[in-house]
Each structure stands twice: as C-alpha cells, then as structure tokens.
Scaffold this active site. Structure first.
Site, PDB file in Angstrom:
ATOM      1  CD  GLN A   1      -2.961  -0.409   2.169  1.00 64.29           C
ATOM      2  OE1 GLN A   1      -2.571  -0.406   3.489  1.00 64.29           O
ATOM      3  NE2 GLN A   1      -4.252  -0.282   2.256  1.00 64.29           N
TER       4      GLN A   1
ATOM      5  CD  GLU B   1      10.849  -4.274   0.514  1.00 70.31           C
ATOM      6  OE1 GLU B   1      10.384  -5.104   0.961  1.00 70.31           O
ATOM      7  OE2 GLU B   1      10.628  -3.772  -0.472  1.00 70.31           O
ATOM      8  CE1 TYR B   2      17.496  -7.736   6.336  1.00 66.78           C
ATOM      9  CE2 TYR B   2      15.915  -9.398   4.954  1.00 66.78           C
ATOM     10  CZ  TYR B   2      16.963  -9.167   6.157  1.00 66.78           C
ATOM     11  OH  TYR B   2      17.859 -10.272   6.364  1.00 66.78           O
TER      12      TYR B   2
ATOM     13  CG  LEU C   1       6.819  19.253   5.256  1.00 69.57           C
ATOM     14  CD1 LEU C   1       6.750  18.174   6.424  1.00 69.57           C
ATOM     15  CD2 LEU C   1       7.512  20.434   5.962  1.00 69.57           C
TER      16      LEU C   1
ATOM     17  NE  ARG D   1      -1.726   5.299   1.878  1.00 73.44           N
ATOM     18  CZ  ARG D   1      -2.520   4.255   1.220  1.00 73.44           C
ATOM     19  NH1 ARG D   1      -3.362   3.879   1.647  1.00 73.44           N
ATOM     20  NH2 ARG D   1      -2.212   4.099  -0.139  1.00 73.44           N
TER      21      ARG D   1
END
Length: 301
Positions: free
Chosen positions: A109, A120-121, A213, A223
């Site tokens: 999402q 990302e990992y 920002l 969200r």
C-alpha cells in the site's frame, strides 16, 4: 518484540553521539533521532536523518540569505499562506529519512506513494526473520457490507479464535517450508530469491524511506485519515508525531487546511450560496448526484 537488545544498544550508541554542524537543526526532531517507535506487534518507525525546518520553508519562499529578522508570527503567517494557497515548492525544501519495519501487505500500500526514495531489505541477499503480523483481537473484523475495501463488525468468540489460529499456523508453516527450502545440509538448497515467494504477505520487511515534506504531508493526509486501513494508519500516526515536533508551524497549517479542512466542488459551493441566500435546497434541486449531495452535506452539516 520490535527490536533485540543488541539493536537497542546500537540505537543507544547512535543517540549518544553528537556532531558539531553549521546547518540548521530542529530541536524537536533531534529528540526523536534514531529512536525506535514501536508500531503493531513487530514494527518500528525511526527518524534517521532530516534536512530543514520551519525556517527553511520561509527562507526558500523569500529566497533570503539567512533566517532574516522577521518574527515567528510573520513566519507562521507566511507558512499558513503557502499552505492555504497550495504553494508546494517551499515545503519540498525539507526532507526526512525514515527507517520503517512493516508487514509486506502494508508496504505494498505504502509504495503507491511514488514520490520518495526507497531502499528495501533484500530477501534475495538475506534471510527474512520469522516475524509475522497477527492482528490484535479488537482489529479482527469482518468485511464491511457497505464498503468493498473496508471493515465491518469485529469477530468474536470461536470465529475470532479460529481465524487467529489459522493466521498463526499458516504463517509458521510457510516459514518452516521457507527454511527447509534454503537448507543446504544434504541438499543444494533453493536460491533465496525463489524461496521467498512462499512467504505470506504478513511477513515483516524493512526499508529506508526518504521524502520531502510536501509529499509527506500528502501521505499523511491519506494514511492518517480515520478511513485509512488501520495497519497503515498507525504508521502514519507515528510519523505524524515526529513531524509535529520537527516543523510545528508547518504541521499546524497542515492540520488546519488539509486534515481539518474540506474541499467543495463548484456545484456544492453554489448550493451553499443558495442556502445562505435563504433558498431551501434539496438533493433533487441541487444538481448534485446522491453521493455528491451526501458528501457535501457531511461537510456543511
């Protein structure tokens, strides 16, 4: 547990270090730096780095050489003007980098907000931990009968327990198979990039997420809204608490004009004008659809 004692020791060591700098710093966010804020059952949010503050927004808008001699009230007035009139560029002069640990389905999402830098990992390179998001009982809800992407009443009793048992059993079974596919004793072992496809969407991943920002405010508006899915909303709430301390003037304007404000269509504005003039307006005479009318009445009461 969101983080291990070893990870906490690493965080404590980072927070103990200070470095002299000539750049502008914001005391509000300095207090948050590196601290792991727990989210859900295994998740975290950490502020890793930032650039700018309320003064940077004002400085960019005025294109000045420094902070200037204006008062805080002048700065607040300008920031509120910029927010009110949708002048986004000055807010883009502030940036933040976050370390987030989150379930994969929440990450999918989140990644829809494409105006960010993400690393990302890698489950191609490393092995994911045996950590899965299992909802608390109060967040285990049935499908809403009115909203195709929302929740209805909370599951209770045997049905709730049955669902929780299935979530735990399926998650652990999938991870057992994941480990077995990776195992090399007596077999070659499947490549990590292939073995990962067996893991469920509630497994935890991690990433560094950097954004400005202006785009962060857009993320929070969607969200941190009460209608957003709970699992991503709690991350947005944790981030909002950091941003509120980082840029209090900008965040106050954001709360007033974006989170607490409302947008009306041209037709809805005309309805308001007719009502103010004393006319009795109904949905049938408004020129609005039933849904538009309901939404407009929800705003103006």
């Amino acid at each position: 547990m969101p983080i291990t004692p070893e990870q906490q020791a690493e965080i404590d060591a980072q927070r103990a270090e200070t470095t002299p700098t000539r750049r502008a710093t914001a005391p509000g966010i300095e207090a948050h730096l590196y601290e792991a804020k727990p989210v859900l059952d295994h998740g975290i949010v950490r502020a890793i780095d930032y650039m700018g503050d309320d003064a940077a927004i004002v400085q960019a808008a005025r294109v000045s050489y420094g902070r200037g001699t204006r008062t805080v009230s002048n700065d607040e007035g300008l920031i509120r003007y910029l927010m009110r009139h949708w002048h986004s560029t000055p807010f883009e002069m502030c940036e933040i980098k976050l370390h987030v640990k989150l379930p994969v389905f929440v990450a999918r999402q989140w990644i829809r907000h494409r105006t960010a830098n993400v690393n990302e990992y890698s489950a191609r390179y490393s092995v994911l931990d045996r950590e899965f998001y299992i909802p608390a009982p109060e967040h285990l809800a049935a499908q809403s009968r009115q909203n195709n992407q929302g929740r209805g009443t909370v599951l209770e009793g045997e049905e709730a327990q049955r669902v929780l048992d299935m979530l735990r059993e399926d998650s652990n079974r999938a991870y057992d198979h994941y480990e077995d596919m990776l195992r090399t004793d007596g077999q070659q072992g499947l490549a990590r990039e292939l073995a990962r496809m067996n893991l469920p969407a509630n497994v935890y991943t991690q990433w560094y997420w950097k954004t400005d920002l202006h785009n962060l405010f857009h993320f929070l508006r969607l969200r941190a809204d009460p209608h957003a899915q709970y699992e991503i909303r709690v991350y947005a709430d944790a981030i909002a608490a950091i941003v509120r301390d980082w840029v209090p003037l900008a965040y106050g304007a954001f709360e007033d004009y974006r989170m607490g404000g409302a947008h009306l269509s041209r037709g809805a504005v005309e309805v308001v004008r007719r009502m103010l003039a004393g006319e009795e307006v109904t949905q049938e005479t408004s020129g609005l659809s039933k849904r538009e009318w309901a939404e407009a009445m929800g705003v103006i009461g």
